[in-house]
Design an enzyme around this catalytic site. Structure first.
Site, mmCIF file in Angstrom:
data_model
loop_
_atom_site.group_PDB
_atom_site.id
_atom_site.type_symbol
_atom_site.label_atom_id
_atom_site.label_comp_id
_atom_site.label_asym_id
_atom_site.label_seq_id
_atom_site.Cartn_x
_atom_site.Cartn_y
_atom_site.Cartn_z
ATOM 1 N N ASP A 145 -2.397 -3.191 12.763
ATOM 2 C CA ASP A 145 -1.739 -3.657 11.531
ATOM 3 C C ASP A 145 -1.488 -5.162 11.656
ATOM 4 O OD1 ASP A 145 0.427 -4.457 9.703
ATOM 5 O OD2 ASP A 145 0.472 -2.339 9.177
ATOM 6 N N ASP A 170 2.206 -6.360 10.991
ATOM 7 C CA ASP A 170 3.124 -6.043 12.092
ATOM 8 C C ASP A 170 2.856 -6.937 13.295
ATOM 9 O OD1 ASP A 170 4.564 -4.105 10.784
ATOM 10 O OD2 ASP A 170 3.388 -2.427 11.571
ATOM 11 N N THR A 212 -1.215 7.462 -0.463
ATOM 12 C CA THR A 212 -2.499 7.397 -1.189
ATOM 13 C C THR A 212 -3.315 6.174 -0.785
ATOM 14 O OG1 THR A 212 -1.575 6.057 -2.963
ATOM 15 C CG2 THR A 212 -1.403 8.453 -3.206
ATOM 16 N N ARG A 256 0.851 -1.192 0.000
ATOM 17 C CA ARG A 256 0.000 0.000 0.000
ATOM 18 C C ARG A 256 0.880 1.232 0.000
ATOM 19 N NH1 ARG A 256 -4.745 0.787 4.207
ATOM 20 N NH2 ARG A 256 -3.175 0.332 5.751
HETATM 21 N N1 URA Z 1 -4.484 -3.458 7.168
HETATM 22 C C1 URA Z 1 -4.272 -3.807 8.462
HETATM 23 O O1 URA Z 1 -3.377 -4.582 8.765
HETATM 24 N N2 URA Z 1 -5.058 -3.266 9.408
HETATM 25 C C2 URA Z 1 -6.051 -2.407 9.129
HETATM 26 O O2 URA Z 1 -6.747 -1.960 10.041
HETATM 27 C C3 URA Z 1 -6.266 -2.050 7.777
HETATM 28 C C4 URA Z 1 -5.466 -2.599 6.818
#
Ligand code: URA
Length: 209
Positions: A200, A203, A108, A104
């Protein structure tokens, strides 16, 4: 329109609550994501076709059933999707595994494809695309575009947590794809996180924060 199913099995819901907790560490997070994926695979595979087969038991011939039809390919969207693969393979060990790498853009939030490696017979397989988070839907849409471009036609999308925005976008882009999720959350934050979500997923799975 494809199916949209929130999996409300108590075990799935309980385990999802555990990984939402910010104090759930990497080891537990990783293990529980796989456990949820196993439980979800059970339901996602419910409509696999069966054929009649005779099997000789130690006692007599049994008129029994076995799975027929398309073989399965599990395709994680890198990197967080990897966290769900082993859990699905626990139930469907003969499945092949493809990989689609998307990142990502930090500003953007636009997804970009950087890696696609799929089983050569992907067009013959029932494909389970896996990614823990369906946020904007951008990565899922692009990953499924990439699969269809290479001949895949029978695709299901499996995630843990989804945002309404992502579900809508994915359904509009790929109305033939069934979506399975453990939870439909409230919305997306301005910086692209699912609220309340679990943070995330990549992570938290890999301990990179
Ligand atoms: N990707 C993630 O890991 N967490 C989110 O909240 C959105 C996208």
């Amino acid at each position: 329109m494809g199916k949209f199913q929130v999996m409300d099995h108590p075990l799935i819901q309980h385990k999802l609550t555990m990984i939402r907790n910010k104090d759930c560490g990497t080891k537990d997070f990783r293990q529980i994501v796989n456990e949820i994926a196993t439980l979800m695979a059970f339901e996602v595979s419910r409509d696999m076709p069966l054929e009649d087969v005779d099997v000789q038991t130690p006692v007599a011939i049994a008129h029994a059933k076995q799975i027929s039809g398309k073989k399965v390919a599990v395709v994680p969207i890198l990197r967080a999707g990897i966290g769900m693969v082993d859990g699905i393979l626990d139930l469907i060990p003969a499945a092949k595994v493809g990989h689609i790498g998307m990142y990502r853009d930090e500003e953007t939030f636009e997804p970009h494809e950087y890696f696609v490696k799929l089983p050569s017979d992907i067009d013959q397989r029932q494909v389970f695309v896996v990614d823990p988070m369906l946020a904007t839907g951008g990565s899922a849409i692009m990953a499924i575009d990439a699969l269809k471009k290479r001949g895949a036609s029978s695709i299901k999308f499996v995630c843990l947590v989804s945002a309404p925005e992502g579900v809508k976008a994915l359904q509009e882009a790929h109305p033939d794809v069934d979506i399975y999720t453990a939870a439909l959350d409230d919305k997306l934050s301005d910086d692209g996180y699912i609220i309340p979500g679990l943070g995330d997923a990549g992570d938290r799975l890999f301990g990179t924060k």
